[in-house]
Design an enzyme around this catalytic site. Structure first.
Site, PDB file in Angstrom:
ATOM      1  N   ASP A   1       0.843  -1.197   0.000  1.00 58.24           N
ATOM      2  CA  ASP A   1       0.000   0.000   0.000  1.00 58.24           C
ATOM      3  C   ASP A   1       0.881   1.251   0.000  1.00 58.24           C
ATOM      4  O   ASP A   1       2.111   1.156  -0.130  1.00 58.24           O
ATOM      5  CB  ASP A   1      -0.958  -0.017   1.199  1.00 58.24           C
ATOM      6  CG  ASP A   1      -0.255  -0.056   2.551  1.00 58.24           C
ATOM      7  OD1 ASP A   1       0.953   0.263   2.620  1.00 58.24           O
ATOM      8  OD2 ASP A   1      -0.920  -0.399   3.541  1.00 58.24           O
TER       9      ASP A   1
ATOM     10  N   PRO B   1     -14.081 -25.300  -4.805  1.00 54.37           N
ATOM     11  CA  PRO B   1     -14.418 -23.901  -4.542  1.00 54.37           C
ATOM     12  C   PRO B   1     -14.180 -23.503  -3.087  1.00 54.37           C
ATOM     13  O   PRO B   1     -14.278 -24.320  -2.170  1.00 54.37           O
ATOM     14  CB  PRO B   1     -15.902 -23.814  -4.883  1.00 54.37           C
ATOM     15  CG  PRO B   1     -16.406 -25.203  -4.630  1.00 54.37           C
ATOM     16  CD  PRO B   1     -15.268 -26.112  -5.025  1.00 54.37           C
TER      17      PRO B   1
ATOM     18  N   LYS C   1     -17.645 -33.610   2.862  1.00 53.46           N
ATOM     19  CA  LYS C   1     -17.623 -32.927   1.572  1.00 53.46           C
ATOM     20  C   LYS C   1     -16.728 -31.697   1.548  1.00 53.46           C
ATOM     21  O   LYS C   1     -16.718 -30.958   0.573  1.00 53.46           O
ATOM     22  CB  LYS C   1     -19.054 -32.506   1.185  1.00 53.46           C
ATOM     23  CG  LYS C   1     -20.000 -33.675   1.010  1.00 53.46           C
ATOM     24  CD  LYS C   1     -21.395 -33.206   0.640  1.00 53.46           C
ATOM     25  CE  LYS C   1     -22.331 -34.404   0.501  1.00 53.46           C
ATOM     26  NZ  LYS C   1     -23.677 -33.957   0.087  1.00 53.46           N
TER      27      LYS C   1
END
Length: 149
Positions: A16, A57, A87
């Site tokens: 930054d 994902p 899962k």
């Protein structure tokens, strides 16, 4: 549980106006680390998608920042499987500059099949679960190139 480590260099664009790494970069590095981890244990995400239509994902993510990083720092990211559920896979990431941990966090990823434009969660196969839960280091540890992400 399995783990992997690799290094990368902090880019000027990762900082930054104060010259300190901008916090979203940790999440970018976590994503890179997850992909490197899966490659290191023989489950490259590109191959999973191509051959089995499996994607991993991101479902949840978190990070704790402990001390600043700066342009041109060489960092090491250690990724460890923290938890394997029916899962989902939870990965723990730790970021180090030399021996100092600068931050740590997690990613929760699903085991998901994409088929005909639809996505649905599947149970993680037993052979994959066993691979993830084995103690040891991924095959590519310390052999990865110095990534410049």
């Amino acid at each position: 549980m399995k783990q992997n480590e690799f290094q990368l260099r902090v880019n000027f664009g990762d900082t930054d106006a104060a010259g300190i790494v901008y916090y979203p970069n940790y999440f970018k590095w976590f994503d890179i680390a997850a992909h490197q981890f899966f490659r290191s244990i023989g489950l490259p995400p590109a191959r999973l998608m191509k051959e089995q239509h499996i994607i991993l994902p991101l479902l949840d993510v978190g990070c704790t920042f402990e001390c600043p990083l700066y342009y041109d720092d060489i960092i090491m990211i250690r990724t460890t499987v923290e938890e394997v559920n029916r899962k989902t896979i939870k990965l723990r990431h730790e970021v180090f500059r030399q021996d100092v941990r600068t931050g740590h966090g997690f990613e929760l990823r699903g085991w998901v099949k994409e088929e005909n434009g639809r996505m649905f969660a599947l149970s993680i196969p037993d052979d994959v679960r066993q691979l993830l839960e084995e103690d040891g280091v991924g095959a590519c540890v310390h052999m990865n190139p110095l990534l410049n992400a």
